[in-house]
Design an enzyme around this catalytic site. Structure first.
Site, PDB file in Angstrom:
ATOM      1  N   TYR A   1       4.532  -0.187   0.436  1.00  0.00           N
ATOM      2  CA  TYR A   1       3.346   0.162  -0.343  1.00  0.00           C
ATOM      3  C   TYR A   1       3.585   1.382  -1.209  1.00  0.00           C
ATOM      4  CZ  TYR A   1       2.108   4.142   2.710  1.00  0.00           C
ATOM      5  OH  TYR A   1       2.100   5.331   3.374  1.00  0.00           O
TER       6      TYR A   1
ATOM      7  N   ARG B   1      10.283   3.643  -6.753  1.00  0.00           N
ATOM      8  CA  ARG B   1      10.430   3.787  -5.302  1.00  0.00           C
ATOM      9  C   ARG B   1      10.055   2.489  -4.594  1.00  0.00           C
ATOM     10  NH1 ARG B   1       7.309   8.586  -2.359  1.00  0.00           N
ATOM     11  NH2 ARG B   1       5.536   7.240  -2.856  1.00  0.00           N
TER      12      ARG B   1
ATOM     13  N   ARG C   1       5.802 -17.675  12.283  1.00  0.00           N
ATOM     14  CA  ARG C   1       6.170 -16.446  12.967  1.00  0.00           C
ATOM     15  C   ARG C   1       7.562 -16.532  13.591  1.00  0.00           C
ATOM     16  NH1 ARG C   1       6.186 -13.764  17.803  1.00  0.00           N
ATOM     17  NH2 ARG C   1       5.749 -11.527  17.670  1.00  0.00           N
TER      18      ARG C   1
ATOM     19  N   LYS D   1       9.223   3.210   2.297  1.00  0.00           N
ATOM     20  CA  LYS D   1       7.770   3.393   2.417  1.00  0.00           C
ATOM     21  C   LYS D   1       7.120   2.117   2.961  1.00  0.00           C
ATOM     22  CE  LYS D   1       3.975   5.446  -0.221  1.00  0.00           C
ATOM     23  NZ  LYS D   1       3.538   6.380   0.813  1.00  0.00           N
TER      24      LYS D   1
ATOM     25  N   GLU E   1       8.157  16.268   8.153  1.00  0.00           N
ATOM     26  CA  GLU E   1       7.159  16.081   7.088  1.00  0.00           C
ATOM     27  C   GLU E   1       5.796  15.881   7.739  1.00  0.00           C
ATOM     28  OE1 GLU E   1       7.764  12.415   4.849  1.00  0.00           O
ATOM     29  OE2 GLU E   1       8.594  11.436   6.618  1.00  0.00           O
TER      30      GLU E   1
ATOM     31  N   LEU F   1      10.237  10.672   3.814  1.00  0.00           N
ATOM     32  CA  LEU F   1       9.985   9.982   2.549  1.00  0.00           C
ATOM     33  C   LEU F   1      10.225  10.964   1.394  1.00  0.00           C
ATOM     34  CD1 LEU F   1       8.882   7.223   1.434  1.00  0.00           C
ATOM     35  CD2 LEU F   1       6.788   8.494   0.983  1.00  0.00           C
TER      36      LEU F   1
HETATM   37  N1  PMP Z   1       5.769  11.639   3.411  1.00  0.00           N
HETATM   38  C1  PMP Z   1       5.062  10.632   3.944  1.00  0.00           C
HETATM   39  C2  PMP Z   1       5.369  10.204   5.340  1.00  0.00           C
HETATM   40  C3  PMP Z   1       4.067   9.990   3.197  1.00  0.00           C
HETATM   41  O1  PMP Z   1       3.373   8.962   3.739  1.00  0.00           O
HETATM   42  C4  PMP Z   1       3.780  10.449   1.893  1.00  0.00           C
HETATM   43  C5  PMP Z   1       2.667   9.828   1.098  1.00  0.00           C
HETATM   44  N2  PMP Z   1       3.036   8.613   0.565  1.00  0.00           N
HETATM   45  C6  PMP Z   1       4.541  11.502   1.364  1.00  0.00           C
HETATM   46  C7  PMP Z   1       5.539  12.071   2.151  1.00  0.00           C
HETATM   47  C8  PMP Z   1       4.313  12.012  -0.032  1.00  0.00           C
HETATM   48  O2  PMP Z   1       4.771  11.104  -0.973  1.00  0.00           O
HETATM   49  P1  PMP Z   1       4.143  11.033  -2.435  1.00  0.00           P
HETATM   50  O3  PMP Z   1       4.261  12.412  -3.006  1.00  0.00           O
HETATM   51  O4  PMP Z   1       4.987  10.069  -3.146  1.00  0.00           O
HETATM   52  O5  PMP Z   1       2.721  10.610  -2.275  1.00  0.00           O
END
Ligand code: PMP
Length: 283
Positions: free
Chosen positions: A32, A51, A99, A147, A179, A203
């Protein structure tokens, strides 16, 4: 009532349907993106699509996506739902198949869905007051660079934070902050700004990249280096970045007050500069 997007069609939200055999539903086999909307236009759309394509490639999704088509339906959703400020949530799943753990035929059609949410992104209480953070063990898998919609642990982490009276959680491995539940984590100590290097364990935020560039323009020193929970608790300033929060100050970490309990001056300057450049590049 919202109009949402399902596989090429714009449909009233209550009529939108996806199969119970969809692999997103059965295996969280989907990826997503969340793109923010300012002044009725998309922020950093090209990088979000880039991405998304990378996430799909890492998971061996078969069919390719058409960037122009994605831009067109994002814009149409924003228009139909009269979004001046808010987000577009986009999800691409591997599609519908009987499935089975093994991936289906690479020709299986993707399930592509999207919807909008209205949100005050530029001005809201957490911008002025900052947010409080707890730290929590990072129990996620080792491909957090993809993601995926497999977000159960971050949901648990945020719920636990709220149960403890905080706003969000920073996830920790071996004493190091990785994070936030849905954002990248940053601290400032003296003249130095730190955010963790983006490898397979976090991410690579689109906002993180943009803020690194903005900071360079302001002649701030950014180092992509991990920091410990103790360093965070003793930081001069701390903040998070994401598509929905931009740059938002963190004023408490595990009960320790940061920058006298108000968003710090560098944090505010970075937020302002980030928004200014985002507004210049809307799509
Ligand atoms: N880390 C994680 C785990 C996230 O879910 C997000 C939000 N998508 C981010 C970092 C920040 O990413 P972005 O700046 O692309 O929204």
């Amino acid at each position: 009532m919202r109009t949402v997007y399902v596989n090429g069609e714009f449909i009233a939200e209550q009529d939108a349907k996806v199969s119970i055999f969809d692999r997103a539903f059965l295996f969280a086999d989907g990826v997503y993106e969340v793109t923010s909307v300012l002044n009725g236009k998309l922020v950093d759309f090209d990088n979000h699509i880039k991405r998304l394509k990378r996430s799909m490639k890492e998971l061996n999704f078969g069919p390719k996506i058409n960037e122009e088509e994605f831009l067109a339906f994002h814009r149409k959703l924003v228009e139909l739902n009269e979004i001046k400020e808010g987000i577009v949530y986009l999800q691409v799943s591997r599609g519908v198949a009987e499935r089975d753990f093994a991936f289906p035929d690479s020709k299986t059609a993707l399930t592509i869905t999207a919807f909008t949410q209205k949100k005050d992104l530029i001005d809201n209480p957490s911008v002025h007051n900052g947010i409080s953070i707890i730290t929590i063990d990072d129990l996620r898998w080792k491909r957090c660079d993809i993601k995926t919609i497999q977000l159960l642990y971050p949901s648990m982490a945020k719920t636990e934070a709220m149960k403890q009276g905080a706003d969000d959680a920073w996830m920790v491995q071996n004493g190091y902050v990785m994070e936030g539940s849905s954002n990248n984590a940053w601290i400032i100590k003296g003249q130095n700004i730190y955010t963790r290097e983006a490898d397979n364990l976090i991410l690579k935020g689109i906002t993180r990249e943009a803020v690194i560039n903005v900071a360079k323009h302001l002649n701030y020193k950014v180092t992509a280096k991990q920091f410990t929970v103790t360093e965070a608790e003793n930081a001069d300033e701390a903040f998070i970045t994401s598509a929905t929060t931009f740059v938002t100050g963190v004023v408490k970490i595990n009960g320790s007050k940061i920058s006298s309990g108000k968003p710090g001056i560098f944090t505010k300057a970075l937020r302002e500069a980030y928004i200014k450049q985002a507004l210049k590049q809307l799509k």
